[in-house]
Design an enzyme around this catalytic site. Structure first.
Site, short mmCIF file in Angstrom:
data_model
loop_
_atom_site.label_atom_id
_atom_site.label_comp_id
_atom_site.label_asym_id
_atom_site.label_seq_id
_atom_site.Cartn_x
_atom_site.Cartn_y
_atom_site.Cartn_z
CD GLN A 61 -7.51 10.51 8.00
OE1 GLN A 61 -6.64 10.07 8.74
NE2 GLN A 61 -8.06 9.80 7.02
CE1 TYR B 236 -8.76 3.86 13.54
CE2 TYR B 236 -8.87 3.21 11.25
CZ TYR B 236 -8.14 3.41 12.41
OH TYR B 236 -6.79 3.13 12.43
NE ARG C 61 1.23 -4.64 -2.35
CZ ARG C 61 1.90 -5.75 -2.68
NH1 ARG C 61 1.25 -6.90 -2.77
NH2 ARG C 61 3.19 -5.73 -2.94
N GLY D 185 0.30 5.51 -0.25
CA GLY D 185 0.74 5.59 1.14
C GLY D 185 2.18 5.17 1.28
NE ARG D 186 1.31 -0.10 2.56
CZ ARG D 186 0.87 -1.32 2.30
NH1 ARG D 186 1.30 -2.34 3.01
NH2 ARG D 186 0.00 -1.53 1.32
CB CYS E 104 6.34 -0.04 -0.95
SG CYS E 104 5.33 -0.69 0.40
CB CYS F 88 7.46 -5.74 4.91
SG CYS F 88 8.32 -4.19 5.33
CB CYS G 258 5.00 1.96 7.82
SG CYS G 258 4.33 0.55 6.95
#
Ligand SMILES: Cc1cc2nc3c(=O)[nH]c(=O)nc-3n(C[C@H](O)[C@H](O)[C@H](O)COP(=O)(O)O)c2cc1C
Length: 696
Positions: free
Chosen positions: A104, A198, A335, A356-357, A380, A383, A387
């Site tokens: 990326q 961004y 999620r 991801g997480r 996960c 929270c 991270c």
């Protein structure tokens, strides 16, 4: 494998690149291979992170972003091809496992740039320009399409103009850097990002771009920068080199530092769905081969970084909609749950699931799904505690120094991104360890110690494992916290530790152990005010031991108090919050995505908050509070005290002592009984204690 997951394991293509399954590890800072802050540019030890994941059924890896130019020192990546050398063996290993990898490449953050607090006093109100120096912070990092736009983290900071000359240099840099990626064996690149607010997204959205030149105004002009980048990469690397775009379907933004919440009717100031339908076609025509999608901006950050309050699969319906307007594959993030993703892929509504997480938390997530071991997945809980621990105090800055924050770690899995710091080897000298207390700290200690080969007995005085986390997990929106509790209970049962329930330990000497770990937790605090006995504690309410009425005063607007207010609002009650400080959810260490979503939900549900307000008395009528405007009584039929916890001090006399000389045992303290902390502190402490006991 459960047939419902089969669609996740079908191959697909991005351009000419075939990917073995529909699982994409999403880019996360902390998983970067190249980072200028690292001395050589290559992140040492990151190969161990990928080694843990490469054989675990992830089809496509996208490591965290690579900025085109360094924050300090103004170094262009493409002028330092050497940094790609150590990347090559990692890429090779990933290929050998059958997976693919895209890098990326980032255009930077514009007004979303988190400025170091140390510089902030000097850079307020345009002083950035005079301080412009490659050694302080290169100009590329504090320039935005529209210099009038306030910085997200500190609205008093004004950005500088991102000039046309800078755009041209950037476009060139993207081409050169992509070429280096290709030469290093990287299968494709992803452009960061018309996404999340961004820099490229600020160019793309109407509320952050008021330019009059060729880079502002019409949709085509606003997307020109992103389009020029892909054209340049294709020119330099060839038409068949895949280029993905990180893309937010809708901005979900009401204004500066104002996000919309799920289900809300609002006026969009960023990208509407209508505009997005046109935008994705323009971007596809320019050459993008894949869209890695979600929603949101830094003003509505919780759509891109969904916290515990966000519904599972929060962005799925939006991404499914936008797929109808492009012929290229779309990936959905936020999620994502494998059941929903598999069903959507089977129906042709998305092409792949972004994760991801969950992959920080459990590298074997997908493998366990494939092997029919879903209950083994450490869930996960969204929270962001390790991270993405960036606070935001109601838009008044942050207490984290971005130069020193570690990202991409995990509260629940301290091993992640510490692979070269910790060990999983058997203990050098196995001990007989007694753990007193079956909360998270006690369970983590017992599980880790058993895995290292110690003989462990755990004593829990009640009939329930989980300690205060049971209360924390009780709220209706905490389904993943409840899963985590179950996970801990199952792992404890499996790990070989002997668990003694309903057993209160009073005499440590009587224990058959050479080492004792005290993990007895904390109890809820109360307030020394008249009428405090009329109130119930947050824990009593959450554990279902105390009922409340319709009009509920919550004393304490920290995380738990605000979560309780939200829970009560969901139940149709009328809560209000009394908070001593000027902030709701003001504690350090809570990610801005989590705190802003909770505040926005309280706003949406019309929950009043009295800030800078101290409770003086609780009466049968309500609460008497003093505010800067004076004293008043607010009617309430119930009062919940959410003013924190105090450590259990039963064994405190043993603190700091190693009593071996007196014939006693080694005694250690873990978690809240040592110092009241968070899930992050308790798990880390337990994990590190076992490392010490095992290898010292
Ligand atoms: C620690 C962390 C760092 C992130 N860094 C990036 C990044 O460098 N580039 C990017 O496009 N998204 C980044 N994201 C967003 C993730 O790619 C992903 O979209 C987000 O975590 C939601 O997916 P999840 O719910 O599966 O975690 C980051 C997220 C986290 C948690």
């Amino acid at each position: 494998m459960d047939p419902k997951y089969e669609p996740l394991f079908l191959p697909w293509k991005v351009g000419n690149v075939e990917i073995k399954n529909r699982v994409v590890m999403l880019p996360m800072e902390g998983t970067n291979m190249i980072q200028w802050e690292a001395k050589t540019g290559f992140v040492k030890g990151i190969d161990a992170f990928y080694r843990d994941r490469k054989d675990n059924d992830i089809g496509l890896f996208i490591p965290g972003l690579i900025p085109m130019i360094s924050i300090l020192g103004q170094k262009w990546v493409y002028q330092h091809p050497k940094v790609f050398e150590p990347v090559k063996p990692v890429v090779r290993e990933i290929h050998e496992s059958g997976a693919k990898i895209f890098f990326q490449l980032s255009a930077g953050a514009g007004r979303s740039m988190l400025l170091p607090p140390i510089l902030r006093p000097f850079i307020k109100k345009g002083a950035l320009k005079t301080l412009s120096s490659p050694f302080i912070m290169s100009r590329w990092w504090w320039s935005a399409p529209d210099p009038e736009e306030p910085n997200v983290w500190d609205p008093e900071v004004k950005m500088d103009l991102f000039t046309e000359e800078m755009i041209r240099k950037y476009v060139y840099a993207f081409g050169r850097t992509a070429k280096l990626c290709k030469q290093a064996g990287v299968d494709g690149v992803e452009i960061h990002a018309v996404h999340e607010g961004y820099l490229l997204d600020q160019f793309a959205m109407p509320y952050t771009n008021h330019r009059q030149d060729a880079w502002g105004g019409s949709l085509e002009n606003r997307l020109r920068f992103a389009c020029e980048i892909v054209k340049e990469i294709k020119r330099v690397c060839g038409e068949d080199y895949p280029v993905s775009l990180r893309y937010s379907v809708c901005s979900m933004t009401r204004g500066f530092n104002q996000g919309a919440v799920p289900g809300e009717t609002f006026t969009e100031v960023g990208r509407t769905m209508e505009e997005s339908e046109k935008a994705i076609r323009i971007l596809e025509d320019a050459g993008y081969d894949m869209f890695n999608c979600d929603n949101g901006t830094y003003d509505a950050w919780y759509w891109a970084h969904p916290p515990v309050y966000a519904p599972l699969n929060i962005n799925l319906s939006y991404v499914e909609h936008i797929k109808r307007f492009t012929t290229k594959p779309v990936v959905c993030a936020g999620r994502m749950q494998p059941e929903a993703a598999a069903a959507s892929i089977a129906a042709g509504r998305i092409d792949a699931m972004g994760v991801g997480r969950q992959l920080l938390c459990d590298p074997e997530f997908i493998k366990k799904i494939r092997e029919g071991r879903k209950e083994d997945v450490r869930p996960c809980i969204a929270c962001h505690g390790a991270c993405l621990p960036f606070n935001g105090l109601n838009g008044k800055g942050t207490d984290i120094d971005p130069m020193h924050v570690a990202m991409g770690r995990c509260v629940l899995n301290p091993w992640t991104n510490n692979e070269t710091k910790y060990s999983k080897a058997p203990a050098k000298h196995p001990r007989r360890i007694a753990v007193i207390g079956g909360g998270i700290g006690g369970m983590e200690t017992a599980i880790q110690a058993s895995l290292r080969g110690h003989k462990v007995d755990l004593y829990e005085k009640t009939d329930r494992l989980g300690g205060v986390f049971c209360a924390a997990a009780a709220m209706s929106f905490k389904e993943k916290d409840k899963e985590l509790l179950e996970w801990y209970r199952r792992k404890l049962a499996e790990c070989g530790a002997k668990v003694h329930m309903n057993t209160e330990v009073e005499n440590l000497k009587a224990l058959d152990a050479d080492t004792v770990v005290i993990a007895t937790g904390a109890h809820a605090k109360t307030l020394p005010i008249p009428g405090a006995d009329k109130a119930v504690t947050a824990a009593a309410f959450l554990n279902g031991e105390a009922k409340v009425g319709e009009n509920v005063a919550i004393i304490g607007g920290g995380l738990t108090g605000c979560e309780i207010a939200y829970e009560l609002a969901l139940q149709g009650k009328r809560p209000f919050i009394v908070e001593m400080t000027p902030y709701l959810v003001g504690a350090k260490g809570i990610c801005m995505a989590n705190s802003t979503m909770l505040r926005e939900l309280l706003r949406y549900h019309g929950v009043p908050a009295y800030l800078n307000a101290a409770v003086q008395e609780i009466t049968d009528e309500g609460v008497t509070i003093s505010t800067p405007e004076g004293q008043k009584t607010v009617p309430a039929d119930s009062v919940i005290l959410s003013v924190g916890y105090a450590p259990d001090t039963r064994f405190a006399a043993l603190k700091g002592k190693k009593n071996r000389a007196k014939g006693a045992k080694d005694v250690y303290f873990v978690g809240d009984c040592d110092k009241v902390g968070s899930l992050k502190t308790v798990i880390k402490q337990a994990y590190e204690l076992v490392q010490t006991l095992s290898y010292e």
